[in-house]
Design a protein around this motif. Structure first.
Motif, PDB file in Angstrom:
ATOM      1  N   ALA A  64       0.913  -1.297  -0.121  1.00 50.61           N
ATOM      2  CA  ALA A  64      -0.046   0.075   0.003  1.00 50.61           C
ATOM      3  C   ALA A  64       0.831   1.323   0.046  1.00 50.61           C
ATOM      4  CB  ALA A  64      -0.863  -0.051   1.176  1.00 50.61           C
ATOM      5  N   TYR A  65       1.865   1.255   0.813  1.00 53.99           N
ATOM      6  CA  TYR A  65       2.841   2.363   1.162  1.00 53.99           C
ATOM      7  C   TYR A  65       3.534   2.638  -0.665  1.00 53.99           C
ATOM      8  CZ  TYR A  65       6.581   5.571   2.248  1.00 53.99           C
ATOM      9  OH  TYR A  65       7.448   6.422   2.293  1.00 53.99           O
ATOM     10  N   ALA A  66       3.860   1.512  -1.178  1.00 61.27           N
ATOM     11  CA  ALA A  66       4.557   1.393  -2.391  1.00 61.27           C
ATOM     12  C   ALA A  66       3.565   2.078  -3.367  1.00 61.27           C
ATOM     13  CB  ALA A  66       4.975   0.130  -3.145  1.00 61.27           C
ATOM     14  N   THR A  67       2.511   1.821  -3.528  1.00 62.39           N
ATOM     15  CA  THR A  67       1.205   2.129  -4.095  1.00 62.39           C
ATOM     16  C   THR A  67       1.077   3.721  -4.208  1.00 62.39           C
ATOM     17  OG1 THR A  67       0.389   0.150  -4.508  1.00 62.39           O
ATOM     18  CG2 THR A  67      -0.920   1.837  -5.109  1.00 62.39           C
ATOM     19  N   ALA A  68       0.982   4.142  -3.000  1.00 65.56           N
ATOM     20  CA  ALA A  68       0.730   5.537  -2.311  1.00 65.56           C
ATOM     21  C   ALA A  68       1.674   6.369  -3.143  1.00 65.56           C
ATOM     22  CB  ALA A  68       0.573   5.574  -1.054  1.00 65.56           C
ATOM     23  N   GLN A  69       3.080   5.647  -2.763  1.00 68.52           N
ATOM     24  CA  GLN A  69       4.284   6.549  -3.274  1.00 68.52           C
ATOM     25  C   GLN A  69       4.130   6.866  -4.804  1.00 68.52           C
ATOM     26  OE1 GLN A  69       7.948   4.616  -2.495  1.00 68.52           O
ATOM     27  NE2 GLN A  69       8.979   6.649  -2.076  1.00 68.52           N
ATOM     28  N   GLN A  70       3.799   5.736  -5.677  1.00 67.48           N
ATOM     29  CA  GLN A  70       3.903   5.759  -7.013  1.00 67.48           C
ATOM     30  C   GLN A  70       2.731   6.679  -7.407  1.00 67.48           C
ATOM     31  OE1 GLN A  70       3.364   1.462  -7.937  1.00 67.48           O
ATOM     32  NE2 GLN A  70       5.260   1.327  -8.549  1.00 67.48           N
ATOM     33  N   ALA A  71       1.690   6.693  -6.796  1.00 67.24           N
ATOM     34  CA  ALA A  71       0.434   7.630  -7.122  1.00 67.24           C
ATOM     35  C   ALA A  71       1.072   9.112  -6.842  1.00 67.24           C
ATOM     36  CB  ALA A  71      -0.773   7.165  -6.288  1.00 67.24           C
ATOM     37  N   ALA A  72       1.446   9.372  -5.807  1.00 67.66           N
ATOM     38  CA  ALA A  72       2.181  10.614  -5.391  1.00 67.66           C
ATOM     39  C   ALA A  72       3.156  11.085  -6.442  1.00 67.66           C
ATOM     40  CB  ALA A  72       2.684  10.642  -4.136  1.00 67.66           C
TER      41      ALA A  72
END
Length: 184
Positions: A169-177
């Motif tokens: 979830a962190y990696a996905t949020a980081q990619q989205a940001a």
């Protein structure tokens, strides 16, 4: 003695015919699957025997919290054993490395060295869904035979599973940001 040889040959012929009829265009190691099922039955019987010999009480209904704990722990341990790069030496005699699939996991192909048992074990060890039955049986047996230790181990595995999902979830949020900061 000679009669045993005739019946053994007849049985092998029938088994070969059954294999061909079952999967005429693909090799399916039915004999290996029988060995795996026999091993599973043996492990399950041994666990039941240990429960009987030790006199441990078997709960009429497992607590819902134990079911949830063991479910998540089964998921994590099954994936750890069947897909984790670090556990690949356990699978190497039965599988061949194919490629990485992310998050520290690898894809492997089953070795087909002509041994139906090796093939079946390779399929079992490289499939988290297949391995989950064995893991769940072991953890359930552990819950009866050594409940405190089993809950401790299952708690650690559940914490790792939760951490995995948080990392993703962190990696996905980081990619989205990072994707939201395009310079126009």
């Amino acid at each position: 003695m000679g009669g045993d040889r005739v019946s053994d040959t007849g049985l092998r012929h029938k088994a070969a015919r059954l294999r061909r009829a079952y999967a005429p265009h693909e090799h399916r190691p039915l004999g290996g699957y029988l060995v795996a099922m026999g091993a599973y039955a043996g492990v399950t019987g041994a666990l039941a025997g240990l429960v009987k010999v030790t006199g441990r009480p078997v709960p009429e209904r497992p607590a819902p919290s134990d079911v949830v704990l063991l479910s998540i722990a089964t998921h994590k341990l099954s994936r750890l054993l069947s897909k984790d790069a670090v556990t690949s030496p356990l699978r190497a005699p039965f599988t061949r490395y194919d490629r990485p699939i992310g998050s520290g996991e690898v894809m492997e192909q089953v070795r087909d060295s002509g041994s139906p048992t090796r093939h079946a074990i390779g399929e079992l060890l490289s499939c988290p869904f297949c391995l989950a039955v064995w893991v769940a049986t072991g953890l359930t047996g552990g819950l009866v035979l050594a409940p405190r230790l089993t809950r401790l181990v299952a708690t650690a595995l559940t914490a790792v599973a939760a951490s995995d999902f948080l990392q993703m979830a962190y990696a996905t949020a980081q990619q989205a940001a990072e994707g939201g900061h395009d310079d126009d």
